[in-house]
Design a protein around this motif. Structure first.
Motif, short mmCIF file in Angstrom:
data_model
loop_
_atom_site.label_atom_id
_atom_site.label_comp_id
_atom_site.label_asym_id
_atom_site.label_seq_id
_atom_site.Cartn_x
_atom_site.Cartn_y
_atom_site.Cartn_z
N VAL A 339 4.06 -47.03 20.21
CA VAL A 339 3.19 -47.08 19.02
C VAL A 339 2.02 -48.03 19.30
N ASP A 340 0.99 -47.95 18.44
CA ASP A 340 -0.21 -48.77 18.66
C ASP A 340 0.00 -50.20 18.23
N GLY A 341 0.94 -50.88 18.82
CA GLY A 341 1.17 -52.28 18.49
C GLY A 341 2.05 -52.41 17.26
N ILE A 342 1.95 -53.55 16.60
CA ILE A 342 2.74 -53.76 15.38
C ILE A 342 1.98 -53.12 14.22
N LEU A 343 2.69 -52.32 13.47
CA LEU A 343 2.06 -51.62 12.35
C LEU A 343 2.43 -52.32 11.04
N THR A 344 1.69 -51.99 10.00
CA THR A 344 1.90 -52.65 8.71
C THR A 344 3.28 -52.34 8.11
N ALA A 345 3.96 -51.34 8.62
CA ALA A 345 5.34 -51.04 8.21
C ALA A 345 5.91 -50.10 9.26
N ASP A 346 7.21 -49.89 9.18
CA ASP A 346 7.86 -48.96 10.11
C ASP A 346 7.27 -47.56 9.91
N PRO A 347 6.59 -47.01 10.92
CA PRO A 347 5.91 -45.72 10.74
C PRO A 347 6.86 -44.57 10.45
N ARG A 348 8.14 -44.77 10.77
CA ARG A 348 9.11 -43.70 10.48
C ARG A 348 9.39 -43.63 8.98
N LEU A 349 9.10 -44.72 8.27
CA LEU A 349 9.38 -44.76 6.83
C LEU A 349 8.12 -44.73 5.99
N VAL A 350 7.02 -45.26 6.53
CA VAL A 350 5.76 -45.31 5.76
C VAL A 350 4.69 -44.57 6.56
N PRO A 351 4.40 -43.34 6.18
CA PRO A 351 3.45 -42.54 6.97
C PRO A 351 2.06 -43.18 7.07
N GLY A 352 1.67 -43.96 6.08
CA GLY A 352 0.31 -44.55 6.11
C GLY A 352 0.23 -45.86 6.87
N ALA A 353 1.29 -46.26 7.55
CA ALA A 353 1.27 -47.56 8.24
C ALA A 353 0.20 -47.56 9.33
N CYS A 354 -0.50 -48.67 9.47
CA CYS A 354 -1.54 -48.70 10.50
C CYS A 354 -1.42 -49.98 11.32
N SER A 355 -2.08 -49.99 12.48
CA SER A 355 -1.80 -51.10 13.39
C SER A 355 -2.59 -52.35 13.03
N ILE A 356 -2.01 -53.48 13.39
CA ILE A 356 -2.56 -54.79 13.05
C ILE A 356 -3.14 -55.38 14.33
N LEU A 357 -4.41 -55.74 14.29
CA LEU A 357 -5.07 -56.21 15.51
C LEU A 357 -4.56 -57.56 15.99
N GLU A 358 -4.41 -58.49 15.03
CA GLU A 358 -4.01 -59.85 15.41
C GLU A 358 -2.94 -60.38 14.49
N MET A 359 -2.05 -61.15 15.04
CA MET A 359 -1.01 -61.79 14.24
C MET A 359 -0.73 -63.17 14.81
N SER A 360 -0.19 -64.03 13.95
CA SER A 360 0.23 -65.34 14.46
C SER A 360 1.67 -65.24 14.96
N TYR A 361 2.06 -66.23 15.77
CA TYR A 361 3.45 -66.29 16.22
C TYR A 361 4.40 -66.23 15.03
N ARG A 362 4.06 -67.01 13.98
CA ARG A 362 4.98 -67.08 12.84
C ARG A 362 5.15 -65.72 12.17
N GLU A 363 4.02 -65.03 11.95
CA GLU A 363 4.10 -63.72 11.29
C GLU A 363 4.94 -62.75 12.13
N ALA A 364 4.68 -62.74 13.43
CA ALA A 364 5.39 -61.79 14.28
C ALA A 364 6.87 -62.14 14.36
N SER A 365 7.19 -63.44 14.41
CA SER A 365 8.62 -63.76 14.52
C SER A 365 9.32 -63.54 13.20
N ASP A 366 8.63 -63.71 12.06
CA ASP A 366 9.24 -63.36 10.77
C ASP A 366 9.55 -61.87 10.74
N LEU A 367 8.59 -61.07 11.19
CA LEU A 367 8.81 -59.61 11.20
C LEU A 367 10.01 -59.25 12.07
#
Ligand code: ADP
Ligand code: ASP
Ligand code: MG
Length: 576
Positions: A339-367
């Motif tokens: 997939v195109d990086g980390i998306l705003t939600a699991d694309p298998r469940l949310v068809p409109g999910a789109c990719s996030i260009l930048e994230m912090s360590y904290r955001e990514a580790s929370d996810l």
């Protein structure tokens, strides 16, 4: 956090006895893998390469060790560890591919490829294109997963062997043999190149069957045997990737992670000893990298100091990649996936999910911690101390930017970034009378859960009564936890303080993640209001620490609808 594979095997009531066969087959006894050399003097250039040739490391200047600033001279005849591994017909890479030569100024990149990225021969060709372009300007360690679905098959073979089903074992290994041999034929049409790879594949497959038959004879599957068997998938994929690189003029060497990643003996969820791992990586990988050879390393596995094979947990090749990156103080680690990086939600469940260009360590580790499959939950831990950036990119669309994860991204906006969800969890509710007080009931509930042990994923507040204490635990340990709670509260000095302990396994947990997002007023109310207006019931909810996450629990059957509703309400499709 406990690993599902481990929990599952605990449930299967496997006894954790040391496995003498695994010990005998540990890293110390393992022969060296072959090195694959370059064959072509005319590397063909492909369109895909241009997008990598210019790609800089993600803004981090690594402090390199003195070993890394050494200028590499010609390999002394016969003395260098790798020179002896080149078959006579293979041209030494230094003579072949000047642009791949190592030198002190080259950045170091670790590139991990997941199961779908190496799923068949055509996928592996894409991997080769990507690695080849990057190896022109960087030292490269490639960390490889098993071909998609292979680890599941191996776990199944191990389980069948515990149950004594010899026929199923043979059928599974035959299927794995066909799949890997087909890829070998397609990747290396010439028998001369293919034969050493086929021999290696056959060696691993026979070893797997042997381990399974030993389990049949033993009459039980130990956790050590399960690790030795399930870890074979990565050993089967690395020879294919390394040989495919060599076919395209990229010198490469297969390295089994049991030689590099030294772990504790917690089978199924082993943790690396980083100091020892760093020493081994420096000693084993650095000389290879300095010669401009691409190291192709197995993800997922490691070995104890005694050489007993271990695994780091299901889906943990991401973690192998960042362990490697941290051990070598790499400039960048990239997880190449489907997939195109980390998306705003699991694309298998949310068809409109789109990719996030930048994230912090904290955001990514929370996810990652709260369920996003795209990142193994331990992945960030290995990099955080060293500030190494992590990129998530798409093997099937390598021209797209994917996601960059850094300690503090320059353009990171405060506010909601993404949703994540988990449905492998259960909600336990303890109804307290006023006699003891909710805080004390909570304290005892957590103590009992810890003793099970059950990793408490969330302590939400009940949406129905302030007297209800809720915890969310992995589904696999829900039954033993509720039994322990009922027993402990019944035996307590004040048994009347708890009137009921109930379990709901048909739930899912949704988490909204974003740096300092709870500072954005009314956000929680907005999400809960949107869910209410869609008639979706929220069973419990909780705010995470440091204002960066908010979780709520819904009936499992409402998960998709809840995600879609929250995604729409938070306008996450506009994020990218
Ligand atoms: P790999 O085999 O490359 O490690 P995984 O299957 O483990 O890949 O993880 C990638 C998958 O994770 C995607 O195909 C996607 O379906 C799923 N996924 C779940 N949540 C997310 C998310 N927030 N962003 C991207 N992918 C996600
Ligand atoms: N092959 C392992 C698994 O399927 C590790 C991984 O792919 O990350 O769990
Ligand atoms: Mg994965």
């Amino acid at each position: 956090m406990k690993d599902p594979l481990r929990e599952r095997t605990e449930q299967m009531k496997l006894r954790n006895k040391p496995n003498p066969h695994s010990i005998a087959e540990g890293a110390a006894a393992r022969p060296q893998e072959p090195t694959f050399g370059a064959r072509s003097l005319e590397p063909s250039r492909r369109v895909v390469e241009s997008s990598f040739a210019s790609a800089e490391p993600l803004g981090r200047r690594a402090l390199r060790s003195s070993a890394n600033t050494r200028v590499v001279g010609p390999t002394p005849e016969g003395s260098a560890r790798t020179s002896g591994f080149y078959p006579a017909h293979v041209v030494h890479p230094r003579l072949v591919h000047e642009e791949h030569r190592g030198n002190a100024k080259r950045p170091l990149r670790v590139m991990k490829f997941g199961g779908t990225s190496v799923g068949d021969a055509s996928c592996i060709q894409r991997v080769v294109d990507i690695v080849r372009a990057v190896a022109r300007e960087s030292g490269v360690v490639v960390v490889v997963s098993a071909m998609s679905g292979v680890t599941n098959k191996l776990v199944e073979a191990a389980t069948q062997s515990g149950a004594g089903n010899r026929d199923s074992i043979a059928a599974i290994f035959e299927e794995l043999r066909q799949r890997h041999l087909t890829a070998a034929h397609l990747l290396m049409p010439a028998a001369e190149q293919r034969q050493p790879v086929v021999r290696k594949l056959e060696e691993h497959l026979q070893k797997g069957e042997r381990l399974c038959l030993q389990t049949v004879l033993r009459g039980e599957l130990t956790l050590a045997a399960l690790d030795a068997i399930s870890g074979l998938g990565e050993r089967l994929s690395v020879p294919l990737v390394a040989a495919a690189l060599a076919e395209r003029g990229v010198p490469s060497e297969v390295i089994d992670a049991t030689e590099l990643v030294v772990t504790d003996s917690c089978h199924g969820a082993a943790e690396p000893f980083m100091d020892l791992t760093r020493e081994r990586c420096e000693a084993r990988l650095r000389p290879i990298l300095e010669q401009g050879i691409v190291a192709v390393v197995t993800g997922f596995i490691g070995a104890t100091v005694e050489g007993v094979p271990t695994t780091l947990g299901r889906n943990s090749s991401d973690y192998s990649g960042t362990i490697m990156g941290a051990a070598l103080d790499a400039d960048e680690v990239t997880l190449w996936t489907d997939v195109d990086g980390i998306l705003t939600a699991d694309p298998r469940l949310v068809p409109g999910a789109c990719s996030i260009l930048e994230m912090s360590y904290r955001e990514a580790s929370d996810l990652a911690d709260l369920g996003a499959k795209v990142l193994h939950h331990k992945t960030l831990g290995a990099l955080m101390q060293r500030g190494i950036p992590l990129a998530i990119r798409n093997t099937f669309a390598p021209d797209r930017p994917g996601t960059k994860i850094t300690p503090t991204p320059s353009s990171n906006k405060v506010g909601v970034k993404a949703l994540t969800s988990a449905n492998d969890v259960a909600l336990l509710t303890v109804r307290a009378s006023s006699a003891l007080g909710a805080p004390e009931v909570l304290r005892r509930t957590l103590a009992t859960a810890a003793a099970v042990p059950a990793h408490v994923r969330l302590i939400p507040q009940s949406c129905f009564s302030p007297c209800e204490i809720c915890i969310v635990v992995p589904k696999l340990v829900a039954e033993p936890t509720i039994e322990a709670l009922r027993r402990d509260f019944a035996q307590a000095a004040e048994p009347e303080s708890v009137t009921a302990v109930t379990l709901n396994s048909a739930i899912a947990m949704v988490t909204v993640v974003g740096e300092k997002m709870l500072g954005v007023g009314g956000l929680v109310e907005r999400v809960l209001g949107a869910l209410r207006s869609e008639n979706l019931i929220v069973l419990a909810s909780a705010q995470g620490s440091s204002q960066s996450s908010f979780s709520f629990v819904v009936p499992a059957s409402d998960l998709k609808a809840a995600l879609v509703t929250a995604h729409r309400e938070l306008q996450l499709s506009a994020v990218s």
